[in-house]
Write a protein that holds these residues in place. Structure first.
Motif, PDB file in Angstrom:
ATOM      1  N   ASP A 195       0.836  -1.207   0.000  1.00 22.67           N
ATOM      2  CA  ASP A 195       0.000   0.000   0.000  1.00 22.67           C
ATOM      3  C   ASP A 195       0.866   1.252   0.000  1.00 22.67           C
ATOM      4  N   HIS A 196       2.035   1.147   0.600  1.00 23.53           N
ATOM      5  CA  HIS A 196       2.973   2.266   0.641  1.00 23.53           C
ATOM      6  C   HIS A 196       3.736   2.410  -0.674  1.00 23.53           C
ATOM      7  N   GLY A 197       3.550   1.468  -1.585  1.00 25.21           N
ATOM      8  CA  GLY A 197       4.223   1.558  -2.884  1.00 25.21           C
ATOM      9  C   GLY A 197       5.584   0.882  -2.909  1.00 25.21           C
ATOM     10  N   VAL A 198       5.914   0.081  -1.867  1.00 25.43           N
ATOM     11  CA  VAL A 198       7.185  -0.653  -1.915  1.00 25.43           C
ATOM     12  C   VAL A 198       6.999  -1.775  -2.944  1.00 25.43           C
ATOM     13  N   ALA A 199       7.750  -1.681  -4.034  1.00 28.64           N
ATOM     14  CA  ALA A 199       7.400  -2.489  -5.200  1.00 28.64           C
ATOM     15  C   ALA A 199       7.927  -3.916  -5.135  1.00 28.64           C
ATOM     16  N   SER A 200       9.063  -4.134  -4.505  1.00 26.01           N
ATOM     17  CA  SER A 200       9.717  -5.428  -4.635  1.00 26.01           C
ATOM     18  C   SER A 200       9.649  -6.219  -3.321  1.00 26.01           C
ATOM     19  N   LEU A 201       9.329  -7.506  -3.447  1.00 25.08           N
ATOM     20  CA  LEU A 201       9.158  -8.356  -2.266  1.00 25.08           C
ATOM     21  C   LEU A 201       9.971  -9.640  -2.409  1.00 25.08           C
ATOM     22  N   ASN A 202      10.757  -9.923  -1.371  1.00 21.15           N
ATOM     23  CA  ASN A 202      11.440 -11.215  -1.262  1.00 21.15           C
ATOM     24  C   ASN A 202      10.881 -11.945  -0.042  1.00 21.15           C
ATOM     25  N   ILE A 203      10.752 -13.258  -0.164  1.00 20.42           N
ATOM     26  CA  ILE A 203      10.365 -14.063   1.006  1.00 20.42           C
ATOM     27  C   ILE A 203      11.432 -15.130   1.244  1.00 20.42           C
ATOM     28  N   ASP A 204      11.833 -15.287   2.522  1.00 26.13           N
ATOM     29  CA  ASP A 204      12.771 -16.347   2.915  1.00 26.13           C
ATOM     30  C   ASP A 204      11.987 -17.540   3.447  1.00 26.13           C
ATOM     31  N   ALA A 205      12.321 -18.727   2.975  1.00 26.75           N
ATOM     32  CA  ALA A 205      11.753 -19.953   3.543  1.00 26.75           C
ATOM     33  C   ALA A 205      12.903 -20.944   3.716  1.00 26.75           C
ATOM     34  N   ILE A 206      12.635 -22.001   4.478  1.00 22.73           N
ATOM     35  CA  ILE A 206      13.693 -22.996   4.734  1.00 22.73           C
ATOM     36  C   ILE A 206      13.133 -24.399   4.502  1.00 22.73           C
ATOM     37  N   TYR A 207      13.939 -25.266   3.866  1.00 22.74           N
ATOM     38  CA  TYR A 207      13.577 -26.683   3.811  1.00 22.74           C
ATOM     39  C   TYR A 207      14.559 -27.457   4.699  1.00 22.74           C
ATOM     40  N   GLY A 208      14.110 -28.632   5.144  1.00 19.44           N
ATOM     41  CA  GLY A 208      14.981 -29.457   5.988  1.00 19.44           C
ATOM     42  C   GLY A 208      14.774 -29.190   7.467  1.00 19.44           C
ATOM     43  N   LEU A 209      13.655 -28.547   7.821  1.00 19.53           N
ATOM     44  CA  LEU A 209      13.376 -28.244   9.230  1.00 19.53           C
ATOM     45  C   LEU A 209      12.823 -29.481   9.941  1.00 19.53           C
ATOM     46  N   PRO A 210      12.858 -29.504  11.282  1.00 19.69           N
ATOM     47  CA  PRO A 210      12.349 -30.684  11.996  1.00 19.69           C
ATOM     48  C   PRO A 210      10.850 -30.873  11.762  1.00 19.69           C
ATOM     49  N   GLY A 211      10.471 -32.103  11.484  1.00 17.12           N
ATOM     50  CA  GLY A 211       9.048 -32.416  11.305  1.00 17.12           C
ATOM     51  C   GLY A 211       8.469 -31.873  10.009  1.00 17.12           C
ATOM     52  N   GLN A 212       9.306 -31.362   9.149  1.00 20.20           N
ATOM     53  CA  GLN A 212       8.812 -30.804   7.881  1.00 20.20           C
ATOM     54  C   GLN A 212       8.988 -31.862   6.789  1.00 20.20           C
ATOM     55  N   HIS A 213       7.871 -32.345   6.286  1.00 22.30           N
ATOM     56  CA  HIS A 213       7.921 -33.324   5.206  1.00 22.30           C
ATOM     57  C   HIS A 213       7.332 -32.673   3.957  1.00 22.30           C
ATOM     58  N   GLU A 214       7.090 -33.490   2.926  1.00 20.20           N
ATOM     59  CA  GLU A 214       6.617 -32.931   1.657  1.00 20.20           C
ATOM     60  C   GLU A 214       5.357 -32.081   1.836  1.00 20.20           C
ATOM     61  N   ALA A 215       4.390 -32.614   2.612  1.00 17.97           N
ATOM     62  CA  ALA A 215       3.100 -31.922   2.734  1.00 17.97           C
ATOM     63  C   ALA A 215       3.275 -30.543   3.368  1.00 17.97           C
ATOM     64  N   GLU A 216       4.090 -30.474   4.431  1.00 18.95           N
ATOM     65  CA  GLU A 216       4.290 -29.195   5.131  1.00 18.95           C
ATOM     66  C   GLU A 216       5.013 -28.204   4.223  1.00 18.95           C
ATOM     67  N   LEU A 217       6.016 -28.703   3.497  1.00 16.21           N
ATOM     68  CA  LEU A 217       6.794 -27.804   2.636  1.00 16.21           C
ATOM     69  C   LEU A 217       5.922 -27.262   1.496  1.00 16.21           C
ATOM     70  N   ILE A 218       5.126 -28.136   0.895  1.00 18.58           N
ATOM     71  CA  ILE A 218       4.288 -27.682  -0.224  1.00 18.58           C
ATOM     72  C   ILE A 218       3.194 -26.739   0.285  1.00 18.58           C
TER      73      ILE A 218
END
Ligand SMILES: C[S@@+](CC[C@H](N)C(=O)[O-])C[C@H]1O[C@@H](n2cnc3c(N)ncnc32)[C@H](O)[C@@H]1O
Ligand code: SF4
Length: 323
Positions: A195-218
């Motif tokens: 809304d403020h007009g900040v045009a570019s967005l990056n998101i950080d995510a991690i794979y290989g976390l505890p208890g994270q399998h295919e379903a959680e990652l997807i």
């Protein structure tokens, strides 16, 4: 790749952020050498500035960053004074002759700063350095509890890219890494910056976390893609409890083995490519219009301490944060 090959070549290596990697840094590069490097920069040098804010208000158990948990503001305040003194020293050497094209604030969590201090820090950079008109200014943002005043202060400071830490959206995975963060609060922060007009967005995510399998990652990546980030950094979880003692809170038995970890990385990459993202190097993804994807197509991609970049500055000036 076969499980056999994956197992044979699966050796832990330093987290790939820069070359040489952090364990190779040494005291031989002292103040004298640094001053000499700064003085040797040409008059028309272009610069990037990196400011590290090594504080957070809660501890994520997976965290491998250089940070310290504080519930008090006093250490943050003292640190900002030290940072200002450091900027004054650097400015003496590069003065106003060099042009700053990129600024990146990372951490820790720069958003631990009060709204007033966020404004003060950018003002100090303006005062001490010659910032380009078309400055790229990115900040790493922990969206949990981020208030309107800080969002407004960052937008008014001229932010051009927000980098939002997500990691994983599954409630059980979040409980296992001590990072509770809802999809809704994350989206609200992103919407406020847009809304403020900040045009570019990056998101950080991690794979290989505890208890994270295919379903959680997807599930996580589905929500991430819905937020339409221009860039996604998908890091492999670096488990180094001998260096980051708090990571011992994570049970090794809950981590994926090397084969599952490799499969998760490939699954995630295929998912993001199917959703219109170009694969950039080993851990970044970008929409085709994004400068990172364009640079990758044209063979102009670089890598600096913040990951892949289009930054072509002659020097990246940072500081080591707290010891
Ligand atoms: C300084 S943090 C980002 C800003 C903010 N503190 C936050 O967490 O939202 C930079 C990024 O490093 C990544 N990271 C932190 N610890 C990691 C680890 N042990 N392994 C892999 N990536 C990690 C996370 O994706 C995190 O978003
Ligand atoms: S992941 Fe980010 S918010 Fe969590 S402890 Fe590390 S630097 Fe702080």
């Amino acid at each position: 790749m076969t499980p056999d090959l994956i197992t044979r070549y699966a050796a832990p290596v330093p987290r790939y952020t820069s070359y040489p990697t952090a364990p190779h840094f040494h005291e031989g590069i002292n103040a004298g050498v640094y001053h000499h490097w700064l003085e040797a920069l040409p008059d028309d040098a272009t610069l990037s500035l990196y400011a590290h804010v090594p504080y957070c208000d809660t501890l994520c158990w997976f965290c491998g960053c250089n940070t310290k948990i504080t519930r008090q503001y006093e250490p943050v305040h003292s640190y900002l004074e030290a940072l200002d003194a450091e900027m004054a020293t650097i400015a003496r050497y590069v003065a106003r002759r060099a042009t700053v094209r990129h600024i990146h604030w990372g951490g820790g969590s720069p958003t631990i700063l009060s709204a007033a201090d966020l404004s003060r820090l950018i003002d100090a950079m303006h005062r001490r350095f010659n910032l380009a008109e078309d400055l790229e200014f990115a900040v790493e943002i922990d969206p949990r509890g981020l208030d309107r005043a800080r969002i407004d202060a960052l937008a008014e400071a001229g932010l051009t890219r927000v980098s939002i830490g997500v990691q994983d959206f599954d409630a059980k995975v979040q409980a296992g890494i001590n990072r509770i963060q809802t999809v809704n609060e994350t989206r609200a922060v992103i919407d406020a910056f847009r809304d403020h007009g900040v045009a570019s967005l990056n998101i950080d995510a991690i794979y290989g976390l505890p208890g994270q399998h295919e379903a959680e990652l997807i599930y996580t990546l589905t929500e991430v893609v819905r937020m339409r980030p221009d860039r996604i950094a998908l890091f492999g979880y670096a488990h180094v409890p001998w260096m980051k003692r708090h990571q011992a809170m994570i049970r090794e038995a809950d981590l994926p083995d090397v084969v599952e970890r490799h499969n998760l990385a490939e699954l995630a990459a295929a998912f993001l490519v199917d959703n219109g993202y170009a694969r950039i190097g080993i851990d970044h993804f970008a929409r085709p219009h994004d400068a990172l994807a364009v640079a990758a197509r044209e063979g102009r991609l670089r890598r600096n301490f913040q990951g892949y970049t289009v930054d072509r500055a002659d020097a990246l000036i940072g500081h080591r944060g707290r010891r």
